[in-house]
Design an enzyme around this catalytic site. Structure first.
Site, PDB file in Angstrom:
ATOM      1  N   CYS A 114       0.818  -1.221   0.000  1.00 49.71           N
ATOM      2  CA  CYS A 114       0.000   0.000   0.000  1.00 49.71           C
ATOM      3  C   CYS A 114       0.853   1.273   0.000  1.00 49.71           C
ATOM      4  O   CYS A 114       0.372   2.338  -0.381  1.00 49.71           O
ATOM      5  CB  CYS A 114      -0.950   0.005   1.196  1.00 49.71           C
ATOM      6  N   HIS A 250      -3.471   7.321   2.118  1.00 48.78           N
ATOM      7  CA  HIS A 250      -3.821   5.990   1.625  1.00 48.78           C
ATOM      8  C   HIS A 250      -5.244   5.682   2.094  1.00 48.78           C
ATOM      9  O   HIS A 250      -5.570   5.857   3.265  1.00 48.78           O
ATOM     10  CB  HIS A 250      -2.839   4.967   2.179  1.00 48.78           C
ATOM     11  N   ASN A 280     -10.060  -0.021  -0.548  1.00 48.90           N
ATOM     12  CA  ASN A 280      -8.602   0.038  -0.464  1.00 48.90           C
ATOM     13  C   ASN A 280      -8.018  -0.562  -1.742  1.00 48.90           C
ATOM     14  O   ASN A 280      -8.114  -1.770  -1.962  1.00 48.90           O
ATOM     15  CB  ASN A 280      -8.147  -0.745   0.771  1.00 48.90           C
TER      16      ASN A 280
HETATM   17  N1  ACO Z   1     -19.081  -8.497   8.066  1.00 44.03           N
HETATM   18  C1  ACO Z   1     -19.649  -8.782   9.242  1.00 44.03           C
HETATM   19  N2  ACO Z   1     -18.962  -9.131  10.335  1.00 44.03           N
HETATM   20  C2  ACO Z   1     -17.634  -9.186  10.225  1.00 44.03           C
HETATM   21  C3  ACO Z   1     -16.968  -8.914   9.030  1.00 44.03           C
HETATM   22  C4  ACO Z   1     -17.749  -8.556   7.922  1.00 44.03           C
HETATM   23  N3  ACO Z   1     -17.219  -8.234   6.718  1.00 44.03           N
HETATM   24  N4  ACO Z   1     -15.643  -9.047   9.219  1.00 44.03           N
HETATM   25  C5  ACO Z   1     -15.477  -9.391  10.503  1.00 44.03           C
HETATM   26  N5  ACO Z   1     -16.683  -9.501  11.107  1.00 44.03           N
HETATM   27  C6  ACO Z   1     -16.957  -9.846  12.486  1.00 44.03           C
HETATM   28  C7  ACO Z   1     -15.894 -10.697  13.111  1.00 44.03           C
HETATM   29  O1  ACO Z   1     -16.111 -12.043  12.801  1.00 44.03           O
HETATM   30  C8  ACO Z   1     -16.079 -10.402  14.585  1.00 44.03           C
HETATM   31  O2  ACO Z   1     -17.144 -11.161  15.052  1.00 44.03           O
HETATM   32  P1  ACO Z   1     -17.105 -11.789  16.538  1.00 44.03           P
HETATM   33  O3  ACO Z   1     -17.025 -10.604  17.453  1.00 44.03           O
HETATM   34  O4  ACO Z   1     -18.367 -12.545  16.611  1.00 44.03           O
HETATM   35  O5  ACO Z   1     -15.860 -12.640  16.562  1.00 44.03           O
HETATM   36  C9  ACO Z   1     -16.528  -8.935  14.592  1.00 44.03           C
HETATM   37  O6  ACO Z   1     -16.984  -8.646  13.264  1.00 44.03           O
HETATM   38  C10 ACO Z   1     -15.433  -7.979  14.972  1.00 44.03           C
HETATM   39  O7  ACO Z   1     -14.266  -8.310  14.221  1.00 44.03           O
HETATM   40  P2  ACO Z   1     -12.970  -7.484  14.360  1.00 44.03           P
HETATM   41  O8  ACO Z   1     -11.950  -8.005  13.414  1.00 44.03           O
HETATM   42  O9  ACO Z   1     -12.613  -7.377  15.800  1.00 44.03           O
HETATM   43  O10 ACO Z   1     -13.493  -6.066  13.830  1.00 44.03           O
HETATM   44  P3  ACO Z   1     -12.792  -4.664  13.904  1.00 44.03           P
HETATM   45  O11 ACO Z   1     -13.642  -3.717  14.619  1.00 44.03           O
HETATM   46  O12 ACO Z   1     -11.342  -4.755  14.276  1.00 44.03           O
HETATM   47  O13 ACO Z   1     -12.860  -4.233  12.368  1.00 44.03           O
HETATM   48  C11 ACO Z   1     -11.433  -4.101  10.455  1.00 44.03           C
HETATM   49  C12 ACO Z   1     -12.210  -5.016  11.404  1.00 44.03           C
HETATM   50  C13 ACO Z   1     -12.440  -3.251   9.687  1.00 44.03           C
HETATM   51  C14 ACO Z   1     -10.653  -4.958   9.477  1.00 44.03           C
HETATM   52  C15 ACO Z   1     -10.496  -3.200  11.258  1.00 44.03           C
HETATM   53  O14 ACO Z   1      -9.714  -3.953  12.149  1.00 44.03           O
HETATM   54  C16 ACO Z   1      -9.585  -2.404  10.389  1.00 44.03           C
HETATM   55  O15 ACO Z   1     -10.000  -1.525   9.677  1.00 44.03           O
HETATM   56  N6  ACO Z   1      -8.271  -2.635  10.437  1.00 44.03           N
HETATM   57  C17 ACO Z   1      -7.343  -1.960   9.585  1.00 44.03           C
HETATM   58  C18 ACO Z   1      -6.974  -2.884   8.523  1.00 44.03           C
HETATM   59  C19 ACO Z   1      -6.812  -2.240   7.192  1.00 44.03           C
HETATM   60  O16 ACO Z   1      -7.381  -1.244   6.834  1.00 44.03           O
HETATM   61  N7  ACO Z   1      -6.000  -2.891   6.403  1.00 44.03           N
HETATM   62  C20 ACO Z   1      -5.796  -2.498   5.077  1.00 44.03           C
HETATM   63  C21 ACO Z   1      -4.425  -2.848   4.678  1.00 44.03           C
HETATM   64  S1  ACO Z   1      -3.250  -2.035   5.634  1.00 44.03           S
HETATM   65  C22 ACO Z   1      -3.407  -0.520   5.328  1.00 44.03           C
HETATM   66  O17 ACO Z   1      -3.767  -0.236   4.223  1.00 44.03           O
HETATM   67  C23 ACO Z   1      -3.116   0.469   6.295  1.00 44.03           C
END
Ligand code: ACO
Length: 323
Positions: A114, A250, A280
């Site tokens: 990225c 980004h 993304n």
């Molecule tokens: N739809 C519905 N539910 C979902 C989904 C989905 N697409 N994905 C995960 N869940 C559920 C999980 O199973 C979990 O359920 P549980 O509590 O029953 O176990 C719940 O949602 C919470 O999951 P988490 O992973 O804890 O959710 P979080 O609040 O951390 O959000 C996310 C996840 C959006 C990926 C977040 O962590 C994030 O944005 N991280 C940054 C990652 C990123 O942007 N990466 C891109 C590449 S790196 C970069 O570009 C910087």
């Protein structure tokens, strides 16, 4: 007189097919509500089999060349940032070069995921300032849909395909407020490979592999690293956050953008956001967002613009330029 890399044109390209959250929710166990609340993403574009990283990159490049008003044959450097090349080798940049008809100059790919566009921009700037080249095309292009695990709802909802490109020209700039790239900082920390990676490769599994991510940890690192590198670049340029007209981050997640802006005391109106429409797009996301804001008239010649990104590796970086 100081030789600087001046941005003289931008372009971008998206696949034909838009995929909204509602339609995606029919393919995987997710909902529009969950995706919007956690990420701000409403839509992404997905490449058809005849649309590849190179075809998207070529369209974006042609639009950037047209915007710069130059002859493609005068380009003597192409750097393409991608983690999803058409072939393991040769570099996709060489295919783009051939499509553009500017064979003979320098052309290579950069892999920094990225942050790839920031890395490519930094390298191009160094090469232009040292006189190794005079006219560069810097491209970020990706088809991440090809490396997503479409059964993993925690990652497949976050990414999309696309390309963005800029033309950089070496110019002697001696005014008080010179145009061009003013400062760049790039970083990497290979200790974090396991938080964001692809579980395959030519030299290990012999397969392309699929993207794997530990989202929460990535989120935390992203906000800290992005805020820190932005402050570093401002320090190098002797400027303050209030001096910046626009930040083009980004486009990973609206919550990362908000949290970073809050940490820096940056007004949200000055942050360019396209993650809602493009999701993304990895290395393509910064030039795609930049081109969007140039074409809709927000970013103008003379504006001070900060570009920043963070991605797998981890890698991260920021670059400040006057348009
Ligand atoms: N739809 C519905 N539910 C979902 C989904 C989905 N697409 N994905 C995960 N869940 C559920 C999980 O199973 C979990 O359920 P549980 O509590 O029953 O176990 C719940 O949602 C919470 O999951 P988490 O992973 O804890 O959710 P979080 O609040 O951390 O959000 C996310 C996840 C959006 C990926 C977040 O962590 C994030 O944005 N991280 C940054 C990652 C990123 O942007 N990466 C891109 C590449 S790196 C970069 O570009 C910087």
């Amino acid at each position: 007189m100081t030789r600087r890399s001046v941005l003289t044109g931008s372009g971008s390209a998206l696949p034909r097919r838009a995929l909204g959250n509602e339609e995606l929710a029919k393919m995987v166990d997710t909902s529009d509500e969950w995706i919007v609340e956690r990420t701000g993403i409403r839509n992404r574009y997905i490449a058809a089999p005849d649309e590849t990283t190179v075809t998207l990159a070529t369209v974006a490049a042609k639009r950037a060349i047209e915007a710069a008003g130059i002859d493609a044959k005068t380009i003597d450097l192409i750097i393409l940032a991608t983690a999803t090349p058409d072939q393991t080798f040769p570099a996709s940049a060489t295919l783009v070069q051939h499509e553009l008809g500017c064979n003979g100059g320098i052309a290579f790919d950069v892999a920094a995921v990225c942050s790839g566009f920031l890395y490519a921009l930094g390298i191009a700037d160094s090469m232009l300032r040292t006189g190794m080249a005079n006219r560069a095309l810097v491209i970020g292009a990706e088809t991440f849909s090809r490396i997503l695990d479409w059964e993993d709802r925690a990652t497949c909802v976050l990414f999309g395909d696309g390309a963005g490109a800029v033309v950089l020209e070496a110019r002697e700039e001696d005014s008080v407020q010179p145009r061009g790239i003013l400062a760049t900082r790039l970083h990497a920390d290979g200790a974090h490979n396991h938080l964001l990676f692809v579980d395959g490769g030519p030299s290990t599994t012999g397969t392309v592999g699929k993207l794997r991510m530990r989202g929460k940890e990535v989120f935390r690192h992203a906000v800290t690293n992005l805020a820190d590198v932005l402050v570093e670049v401002l320090g190098d340029a002797g400027l303050a956050i209030e001096d910046i007209d626009w930040v083009v981050p980004h486009q990973a997640n609206a919550r990362i953008l908000d949290a970073t802006a809050r940490k820096l005391g940056l007004a949200p109106e000055r942050v360019i956001v396209t993650v809602d429409q493009h999701a993304n797009t990895s290395a393509a996301s910064v030039p795609l967002a930049l081109d969007t804001a140039i074409r809709d008239g927000r970013i103008k010649v003379g504006d001070l613009v900060m570009l920043e990104a963070m991605g797998g590796g981890f890698t991260w970086g920021a670059s400040l330029l006057r348009m």
